[in-house]
Scaffold this motif. Structure first.
Motif, PDB file in Angstrom:
ATOM      1  N   GLN A  62       0.819  -1.145   0.028  1.00 12.70           N
ATOM      2  CA  GLN A  62      -0.065  -0.059   0.138  1.00 12.70           C
ATOM      3  C   GLN A  62       1.051   1.205  -0.023  1.00 12.70           C
ATOM      4  O   GLN A  62       1.974   1.217   0.400  1.00 12.70           O
ATOM      5  N   GLY A  63       0.349   2.407  -0.344  1.00 14.05           N
ATOM      6  CA  GLY A  63       1.142   3.512  -0.438  1.00 14.05           C
ATOM      7  C   GLY A  63       1.868   3.968  -1.665  1.00 14.05           C
ATOM      8  O   GLY A  63       1.750   3.022  -2.807  1.00 14.05           O
ATOM      9  N   SER A  64       2.703   5.041  -1.545  1.00  7.16           N
ATOM     10  CA  SER A  64       3.374   5.361  -2.734  1.00  7.16           C
ATOM     11  C   SER A  64       4.885   6.118  -2.426  1.00  7.16           C
ATOM     12  O   SER A  64       5.092   6.601  -1.224  1.00  7.16           O
ATOM     13  N   ILE A  65       5.756   6.250  -3.232  1.00  8.27           N
ATOM     14  CA  ILE A  65       7.023   6.804  -3.006  1.00  8.27           C
ATOM     15  C   ILE A  65       7.173   7.906  -4.192  1.00  8.27           C
ATOM     16  O   ILE A  65       7.150   7.714  -5.231  1.00  8.27           O
ATOM     17  N   TRP A  66       7.500   9.025  -3.860  1.00  9.74           N
ATOM     18  CA  TRP A  66       7.836  10.177  -4.437  1.00  9.74           C
ATOM     19  C   TRP A  66       9.007  10.708  -4.513  1.00  9.74           C
ATOM     20  O   TRP A  66       9.671  11.073  -3.228  1.00  9.74           O
ATOM     21  N   GLN A  70       7.639  12.999  -9.187  1.00 14.41           N
ATOM     22  CA  GLN A  70       7.881  11.736 -10.005  1.00 14.41           C
ATOM     23  C   GLN A  70       7.558  10.573  -8.744  1.00 14.41           C
ATOM     24  O   GLN A  70       8.221  10.619  -7.964  1.00 14.41           O
ATOM     25  N   ARG A  71       6.689   9.591  -9.432  1.00 15.54           N
ATOM     26  CA  ARG A  71       6.506   8.421  -8.464  1.00 15.54           C
ATOM     27  C   ARG A  71       7.532   7.684  -8.860  1.00 15.54           C
ATOM     28  O   ARG A  71       7.481   7.212 -10.123  1.00 15.54           O
ATOM     29  N   VAL A  72       7.916   6.886  -7.987  1.00  8.27           N
ATOM     30  CA  VAL A  72       9.099   6.069  -8.169  1.00  8.27           C
ATOM     31  C   VAL A  72       8.820   4.649  -7.696  1.00  8.27           C
ATOM     32  O   VAL A  72       9.722   3.671  -8.154  1.00  8.27           O
ATOM     33  N   ASP A  73       8.050   4.463  -6.922  1.00 10.38           N
ATOM     34  CA  ASP A  73       7.554   3.145  -6.458  1.00 10.38           C
ATOM     35  C   ASP A  73       7.045   2.150  -7.630  1.00 10.38           C
ATOM     36  O   ASP A  73       7.105   0.807  -7.428  1.00 10.38           O
ATOM     37  N   THR A  74       6.666   2.665  -8.718  1.00 10.54           N
ATOM     38  CA  THR A  74       6.348   1.981  -9.794  1.00 10.54           C
ATOM     39  C   THR A  74       7.468   1.363 -10.806  1.00 10.54           C
ATOM     40  O   THR A  74       7.223   0.670 -11.837  1.00 10.54           O
ATOM     41  N   LEU A  75       8.552   2.145 -10.506  1.00  2.26           N
ATOM     42  CA  LEU A  75       9.647   1.887 -11.392  1.00  2.26           C
ATOM     43  C   LEU A  75      10.580   0.436 -10.663  1.00  2.26           C
ATOM     44  O   LEU A  75      10.607   0.635  -9.770  1.00  2.26           O
ATOM     45  N   PRO A  76      11.097   0.132 -11.967  1.00  4.35           N
ATOM     46  CA  PRO A  76      12.210  -1.080 -11.479  1.00  4.35           C
ATOM     47  C   PRO A  76      13.505  -0.635 -10.605  1.00  4.35           C
ATOM     48  O   PRO A  76      13.619   0.667 -10.865  1.00  4.35           O
ATOM     49  N   PRO A  77      14.066  -1.320  -9.919  1.00  2.00           N
ATOM     50  CA  PRO A  77      15.032  -0.869  -9.247  1.00  2.00           C
ATOM     51  C   PRO A  77      16.245  -0.038  -9.949  1.00  2.00           C
ATOM     52  O   PRO A  77      16.667   0.961  -9.519  1.00  2.00           O
ATOM     53  N   GLU A  78      16.549  -0.367 -11.220  1.00  2.00           N
ATOM     54  CA  GLU A  78      17.745   0.027 -12.030  1.00  2.00           C
ATOM     55  C   GLU A  78      17.258   1.458 -12.489  1.00  2.00           C
ATOM     56  O   GLU A  78      18.070   2.079 -13.126  1.00  2.00           O
ATOM     57  N   ARG A  79      15.971   1.877 -12.513  1.00  2.00           N
ATOM     58  CA  ARG A  79      15.407   2.908 -13.387  1.00  2.00           C
ATOM     59  C   ARG A  79      15.359   4.087 -12.147  1.00  2.00           C
ATOM     60  O   ARG A  79      14.960   5.277 -12.259  1.00  2.00           O
TER      61      ARG A  79
END
Length: 372
Positions: A62-66, A70-79
């Motif tokens: 749950q939740g999100s990281i910004w 830019q929202r980054v929790d939807t990005l893969p680690p390398e990006r």
């Protein structure tokens, strides 16, 4: 070396569950660019889970990281553009120091000339230029940790994540590496999130501390704020209040309350909403003074039986017993002997009294992990 700057990193309602167990519960935290933030707590409190969620190694329940907008929790680690320093270094044994440090640049297809320049600069910053052609197995633990740090910063990360990076080093080397990490953070203007269970390490390194318990934030603040004004008995345990005594509040006037238990009566400062009844009294070992109190209403004179003494050079670490047998930890430069009954006193302002509800359940087990 100039990393990509950002103004704010925001964790909003971040949670992580494993099956039915909630390991991280609705974490809300804003980190300013250039800040050094330490996540502090015992094993299993959720601090490494939070770091792995930031790194992208664990998906959020749950939740999100910004990062700014830019929202980054939807990005893969390398990006995400983050650097990671692991507890076990995670170096490639068949690659030289130069090869390990440059591996991330190779994966990002950075040109040979630029890659060589960045690796040289990173090795210079961690003072390993003369070790560039050695293999990890030819290095000391501290040198291997420096390689891991160089590998993390060479990609010019927006954020550096460190997961108990000093726990495998001996005590003297940990002190040296603490200074080194703080120097790099300040000289490069890094933004750093650092996981540790060691309160001394957290106090010395961080601009702000986040104390976690069973996945829930207990207090966020500067080292001075948490050290001087812990929000509850759990935080007090991590801030050096090694003596956490279950007692009963019997009287109180304003911020001053009196508690009884274990054959003694102590007056201290109330923290939180206190009324007559069960309480936790917190005292640092350094604040217990051997001898008679000065003349006047200083209060809190008690007698203790010395059980164990440990010589530490300028001071003696003492485990004593209160009249009803409760252990009491203190430090003193006054010579005392095992079996001796000695008077001690504690200034009223150095005794904190918390509601008992703030220190329930696993507090005894948690206290064993506190580094004082």
């Amino acid at each position: 070396m100039t990393e990509q700057r950002f103004d704010q990193l925001r964790l909003e309602q971040v949670s992580r569950r494993f099956g039915e167990k909630t390991v991280l519960d609705t974490l809300n935290l804003t980190i300013t660019g250039g800040e050094f933030v330490a996540l502090l707590g015992p094993s299993g409190c959720g601090k490494s889970t939070a770091l792995n969620c930031l790194a992208g190694l664990l998906p959020l329940t749950q939740g999100s990281i910004w990062l700014d907008d830019q929202r980054v929790d939807t990005l893969p680690p390398e990006r995400r553009g983050f650097g990671m320093v692991f507890q076990n270094y995670a170096l490639f044994p068949h690659l030289t120091v130069r090869g390990n440090v440059g591996f991330g640049l190779q994966m990002r297809r950075v040109g040979r000339v630029e890659s060589h320049r960045r690796v040289d600069e990173a090795l210079r910053l961690v003072q390993l230029t003369d070790y560039a052609d050695r293999l990890p197995g030819q290095l000391s633990g501290g040198q291997q940790q420096r390689v891991a740090i160089a590998r993390a910063i060479v990609i010019e990360p927006r954020l550096v994540l460190m997961d108990e990076p000093l726990s495998n080093l001996d005590a003297a080397l940990r002190l040296d590496m603490r200074t080194e990490i703080r120097r790099l953070h300040q000289s490069l203007g890094l933004t750093t999130v650092y996981v540790t269970h060691d309160q001394e390490e957290a106090l010395s390194l961080a601009d702000r501390l986040v104390v976690l318990r069973e996945g829930v934030v207990q207090q966020v603040g500067t080292p001075q704020q948490l050290y001087g004004s812990p929000a509850n008995a759990y935080v007090a345990g991590f801030m050096g209040y090694r003596n956490l005594l279950s007692m009963t509040v019997t009287a109180g006037v304003g911020a001053s309350v009196t508690a009884s238990g274990h054959g003694v009566e102590l007056t201290g400062l109330a923290v939180g909403d206190l009324s007559p009844g069960p309480a936790i009294v917190a005292i640092r070992p350094d604040d217990i003074l051997v001898g008679e109190p000065p003349a006047g209403p200083s209060g809190n004179r008690i007698e203790v039986s010395v059980e164990v003494t440990e010589y530490h050079g300028r001071e003696i670490s003492v485990q004593a017993r209160l009249p009803h047998g409760q252990a009491l930890q203190l430090r003193t430069d006054v010579p005392v002997e095992r079996g001796e009954v000695v008077p001690v006193w504690i200034p009223t302002e150095q005794v904190l009294v918390f509601p008992d509800s703030q220190a329930a359940g696993s507090e005894q087990a948690d206290r064993l992990e506190v580094v004082v």
